[in-house]
Structures are given as structure tokens and as C-alpha cells.
Design a protein around this motif. Structure first.
Motif, PDB file in Angstrom:
ATOM      1  N   UNK A 192       6.273 -11.229   1.004  1.00 40.20           N
ATOM      2  CA  UNK A 192       5.210 -11.067   2.021  1.00 40.20           C
ATOM      3  C   UNK A 192       5.784 -11.053   3.430  1.00 40.20           C
ATOM      4  N   UNK A 193       6.758 -11.923   3.680  1.00 44.92           N
ATOM      5  CA  UNK A 193       7.351 -12.018   5.019  1.00 44.92           C
ATOM      6  C   UNK A 193       8.052 -10.720   5.397  1.00 44.92           C
ATOM      7  N   UNK A 194       8.341  -9.887   4.409  1.00 46.11           N
ATOM      8  CA  UNK A 194       9.032  -8.626   4.687  1.00 46.11           C
ATOM      9  C   UNK A 194       8.148  -7.410   4.419  1.00 46.11           C
ATOM     10  N   UNK A 195       6.830  -7.661   4.387  1.00 46.42           N
ATOM     11  CA  UNK A 195       5.894  -6.540   4.241  1.00 46.42           C
ATOM     12  C   UNK A 195       5.878  -5.917   2.859  1.00 46.42           C
ATOM     13  N   UNK A 196       6.351  -6.678   1.860  1.00 44.28           N
ATOM     14  CA  UNK A 196       6.391  -6.142   0.495  1.00 44.28           C
ATOM     15  C   UNK A 196       5.337  -6.828  -0.367  1.00 44.28           C
ATOM     16  N   UNK A 197       4.981  -6.187  -1.477  1.00 46.23           N
ATOM     17  CA  UNK A 197       4.093  -6.835  -2.441  1.00 46.23           C
ATOM     18  C   UNK A 197       4.692  -6.707  -3.837  1.00 46.23           C
ATOM     19  N   UNK A 198       4.447  -7.744  -4.672  1.00 45.80           N
ATOM     20  CA  UNK A 198       4.952  -7.657  -6.048  1.00 45.80           C
ATOM     21  C   UNK A 198       4.207  -6.567  -6.800  1.00 45.80           C
ATOM     22  N   UNK A 199       4.904  -5.867  -7.680  1.00 40.63           N
ATOM     23  CA  UNK A 199       4.245  -4.809  -8.467  1.00 40.63           C
ATOM     24  C   UNK A 199       4.270  -5.176  -9.945  1.00 40.63           C
ATOM     25  N   UNK A 200       5.392  -4.956 -10.631  1.00 40.13           N
ATOM     26  CA  UNK A 200       5.422  -5.175 -12.084  1.00 40.13           C
ATOM     27  C   UNK A 200       6.419  -6.268 -12.463  1.00 40.13           C
ATOM     28  N   UNK A 201       6.031  -7.086 -13.455  1.00 38.63           N
ATOM     29  CA  UNK A 201       6.942  -8.130 -13.939  1.00 38.63           C
ATOM     30  C   UNK A 201       7.879  -7.552 -14.996  1.00 38.63           C
ATOM     31  N   UNK A 202       9.149  -7.703 -14.753  1.00 33.83           N
ATOM     32  CA  UNK A 202      10.146  -7.223 -15.726  1.00 33.83           C
ATOM     33  C   UNK A 202      10.476  -8.328 -16.726  1.00 33.83           C
ATOM     34  N   UNK A 257       0.792  -1.242   0.000  1.00 28.95           N
ATOM     35  CA  UNK A 257       0.000   0.000   0.000  1.00 28.95           C
ATOM     36  C   UNK A 257       0.821   1.288   0.000  1.00 28.95           C
ATOM     37  N   UNK A 258       2.123   1.165  -0.266  1.00 26.82           N
ATOM     38  CA  UNK A 258       2.897   2.413  -0.348  1.00 26.82           C
ATOM     39  C   UNK A 258       2.439   3.172  -1.588  1.00 26.82           C
ATOM     40  N   UNK A 259       2.066   4.434  -1.436  1.00 27.18           N
ATOM     41  CA  UNK A 259       1.597   5.187  -2.605  1.00 27.18           C
ATOM     42  C   UNK A 259       2.764   5.514  -3.526  1.00 27.18           C
ATOM     43  N   UNK A 260       2.454   5.647  -4.822  1.00 26.96           N
ATOM     44  CA  UNK A 260       3.460   6.132  -5.774  1.00 26.96           C
ATOM     45  C   UNK A 260       3.593   7.629  -5.542  1.00 26.96           C
ATOM     46  N   UNK A 261       4.765   8.061  -5.150  1.00 25.69           N
ATOM     47  CA  UNK A 261       4.940   9.513  -5.005  1.00 25.69           C
ATOM     48  C   UNK A 261       5.574  10.023  -6.291  1.00 25.69           C
ATOM     49  N   UNK A 262       5.537  11.278  -6.488  1.00 25.39           N
ATOM     50  CA  UNK A 262       6.163  11.837  -7.687  1.00 25.39           C
ATOM     51  C   UNK A 262       7.677  11.874  -7.557  1.00 25.39           C
ATOM     52  N   UNK A 263       8.154  11.637  -6.331  1.00 27.81           N
ATOM     53  CA  UNK A 263       9.591  11.808  -6.066  1.00 27.81           C
ATOM     54  C   UNK A 263      10.404  10.735  -6.771  1.00 27.81           C
ATOM     55  N   UNK A 264      11.661  11.021  -6.955  1.00 27.39           N
ATOM     56  CA  UNK A 264      12.570  10.066  -7.594  1.00 27.39           C
ATOM     57  C   UNK A 264      12.675   8.824  -6.714  1.00 27.39           C
ATOM     58  N   UNK A 265      12.378   7.678  -7.333  1.00 30.75           N
ATOM     59  CA  UNK A 265      12.325   6.408  -6.604  1.00 30.75           C
ATOM     60  C   UNK A 265      13.736   5.877  -6.333  1.00 30.75           C
ATOM     61  N   UNK A 266      13.966   5.418  -5.115  1.00 25.17           N
ATOM     62  CA  UNK A 266      15.238   4.750  -4.819  1.00 25.17           C
ATOM     63  C   UNK A 266      14.979   3.241  -4.898  1.00 25.17           C
ATOM     64  N   UNK A 267      15.709   2.568  -5.785  1.00 26.31           N
ATOM     65  CA  UNK A 267      15.460   1.146  -6.048  1.00 26.31           C
ATOM     66  C   UNK A 267      16.699   0.323  -5.704  1.00 26.31           C
ATOM     67  N   UNK A 268      16.550  -0.614  -4.780  1.00 26.94           N
ATOM     68  CA  UNK A 268      17.669  -1.491  -4.418  1.00 26.94           C
ATOM     69  C   UNK A 268      17.587  -2.789  -5.218  1.00 26.94           C
ATOM     70  N   UNK A 302      14.140  -0.662   6.166  1.00 23.62           N
ATOM     71  CA  UNK A 302      15.249   0.011   6.840  1.00 23.62           C
ATOM     72  C   UNK A 302      15.464   1.433   6.307  1.00 23.62           C
ATOM     73  N   UNK A 303      14.614   1.824   5.368  1.00 16.87           N
ATOM     74  CA  UNK A 303      14.709   3.198   4.860  1.00 16.87           C
ATOM     75  C   UNK A 303      15.806   3.400   3.828  1.00 16.87           C
ATOM     76  N   UNK A 304      16.367   2.278   3.334  1.00 24.22           N
ATOM     77  CA  UNK A 304      17.449   2.397   2.344  1.00 24.22           C
ATOM     78  C   UNK A 304      16.899   2.629   0.933  1.00 24.22           C
ATOM     79  N   UNK A 305      15.696   2.075   0.677  1.00 23.72           N
ATOM     80  CA  UNK A 305      15.132   2.182  -0.671  1.00 23.72           C
ATOM     81  C   UNK A 305      13.608   2.264  -0.590  1.00 23.72           C
ATOM     82  N   UNK A 306      12.975   2.744  -1.685  1.00 24.32           N
ATOM     83  CA  UNK A 306      11.510   2.784  -1.746  1.00 24.32           C
ATOM     84  C   UNK A 306      10.960   1.506  -2.363  1.00 24.32           C
ATOM     85  N   UNK A 307      11.770   0.859  -3.187  1.00 21.76           N
ATOM     86  CA  UNK A 307      11.324  -0.334  -3.916  1.00 21.76           C
ATOM     87  C   UNK A 307      12.531  -1.222  -4.179  1.00 21.76           C
ATOM     88  N   UNK A 308      12.259  -2.454  -4.593  1.00 21.35           N
ATOM     89  CA  UNK A 308      13.358  -3.345  -4.974  1.00 21.35           C
ATOM     90  C   UNK A 308      13.046  -3.983  -6.329  1.00 21.35           C
TER      91      UNK A 308
END
Ligand code: AMP
Length: 216
Positions: free
Chosen positions: A169-179, A108-119, A152-158
Motif C-alpha cells: 500500500x505504501x508503494x501504491x500497489x495492491x495484492x492480486x493473486x496468492x501463489x 487499478x492498473x488494467x490487465x492489458x493483453x501485452x506481455x507482462x513484465x514481472x519483477x 519506476x517503470x521497470x515492471x508492470x507487476x511484482x
């Protein structure tokens, strides 16, 4: 043709890909003479005198094969996309170790307009994919511990490999787009394909037959 030019070295990816590759090789008449999963050796003779096996990390397989240190290899498509092997043939999809390369973000993290940090460990793939979408991102290269980076605040997405989605799921994340849809592929050095064509084509045919029997 002398016997030296008619022998091949196949570089295999250790871990789950190795476990799923060995039965296919066995069906193709190639069986290591020792237990590859237990041994600490890196080179293995096989039941077929002209075929030797190497075992290594998946990211090293395309390097060995492109440079001709191995004639053939088995690696995940994720490794091949990341490596970008222009100098390789990729003649066969083994259909094993299937998974997806996906973006994922906190639930449920909203898409912000800000530059995404991706790990990610797949920085080349991620760079290409976000660029194609016209999205500006800051890539953070990690070799592991990806899934905790957002918490841990290092990235917005992975960008990571997803199979069942349990790790996300175990880490509170959800899949978004298939690359990309991922499976393991056989790769072949271009010069070897010409010089050792008879043996390599025979092995490819036998592996393809083993793969087809699976899908019947
Ligand atoms: P899962 O929890 O089932 O979604 O599995 C995801 C984790 O397993 C990720 O951290 C991946 O690194 C790893 N994984 C799953 N399938 C594969 C695969 N076919 N090849 C490499 N790594 C995989």
C-alpha cells in the motif's frame, strides 16, 4: 553408534524466522550458549551437547542441508519452493513467520493483453506459476527494491512476500493473486535422516510437541 554420528548441525534462517524459531528450540531443550541475535559468529554450541546451530540467509539453508553440510534446517517455504529441494525431507511445519507469496500490481492498473513484465526475487516460483496459468511473462530478477519497480517503470507487476500488505500500500500497489501460503519448515538431509535417525526423530518429536502446544 559412536558419538560423532549422533550429533547434528541445524542451519537456521537469520532475522525474524530466527526470533520465532529460538523459543521453539528452547522448548525442545535446545538453547544456544550465546546470544545468537547479537553475536557475529555463525556456529553456536547449545545446551544439548550433540546439537550445534548455524545461522545464515534463508536462501542458503536448503543448500547446506541438501549437501549434508548441515543435517537439519529451518527455512521459509518460499525459499524451499524457490530452491526446489528434491533431495530434502520436509517433515514439520513450524507454523511461524506466516505470510503469503503473491502477485501485486499498481492500484487499478488494467490487465492489458501485452506481455507482462514481472519483477521478483522468486524467479523459479514465478516462472512455474505463470507457465501453469498459460501466461507469457518477462521476468526481471531483483534482490530488493521490488515494490518501487512498477512506479519506476521497470515492471508492470511484482511477485513478493506479503504479510500485512502495508509495504504494498505504501508503494501504491495492491495484492492480486496468492501463489502460496508461506510458513517456516524444518528440513532434513536424506542421508542424515537414515544415519542419525534416533537423534533427529527425537528432535522432530520435541519440536512438533512445542508447535502443538502453541496451537492448543
Ligand atoms: P508487509 O508490509 O507486512 O506486507 O510485509 C511485507 C514485507 O516484509 C515484504 O517486503 C517481505 O519481504 C517482508 N516479510 C513479511 N513477512 C515475512 C516473512 N514471514 N518472511 C520473510 N519476509 C517477510
Amino acid at each position: 553408534m559412536n558419538s560423532a554420528s549422533e550429533s547434528v548441525i541445524i542451519a537456521l534462517t537469520r532475522g525474524r524466522i530466527l526470533e520465532e524459531t529460538l523459543p521453539l528450540l528452547r522448548e525442545a531443550g535446545i538453547e544456544p550458549l550465546e546470544d545468537m541475535k547479537r553475536s557475529r559468529k555463525l556456529v553456536f554450541a547449545t545446551s544439548r551437547e550433540q546439537v550445534n546451530l548455524l545461522v545464515m540467509r534463508g536462501s542458503d539453508v536448503p543448500v547446506y542441508v541438501e549437501n549434508g553440510a548441515a543435517d537439519m534446517g529451518v527455512a521459509g517455504k518460499d525459499m524451499l519452493l524457490e530452491y526446489g529441494g528434491e533431495g530434502l525431507y520436509e517433515p514439520l511445519d513450524l507454523g511461524i513467520a506466516r505470510c503469503r507469496l503473491m502477485t501485486a500490481a499498481p492500484r487499478q492498473a488494467p490487465e492489458t493483453g501485452a506481455r507482462l513484465r514481472v519483477a521478483t526475487k522468486f524467479t523459479n516460483i514465478a516462472k512455474r506459476w505463470f507457465a501453469e496459468k498459460g501466461r507469457q511473462v518477462e521476468l526481471i530478477k531483483l534482490n530488493g527494491a521490488l515494490e518501487v519497480a512498477p512506479a519506476m517503470g521497470l515492471a508492470d507487476a511484482i511477485v513478493d512476500i506479503v504479510d500485512t500488505g502495508n509495504t504494498l500500500r505504501a508503494n501504491g500497489l495492491e495484492p492480486r493473486e496468492t501463489i502460496a501460503e508461506i510458513s517456516s519448515r524444518v528440513i532434513v538431509n536424506k542421508a542424515s535422516m537414515k544415519i542419525k535417525s534416533r537423534l533427529i526423530r527425537a528432535i522432530l518429536e520435541q519440536l512438533a510437541a512445542a508447535v502443538n502446544r502453541r496451537s492448543d
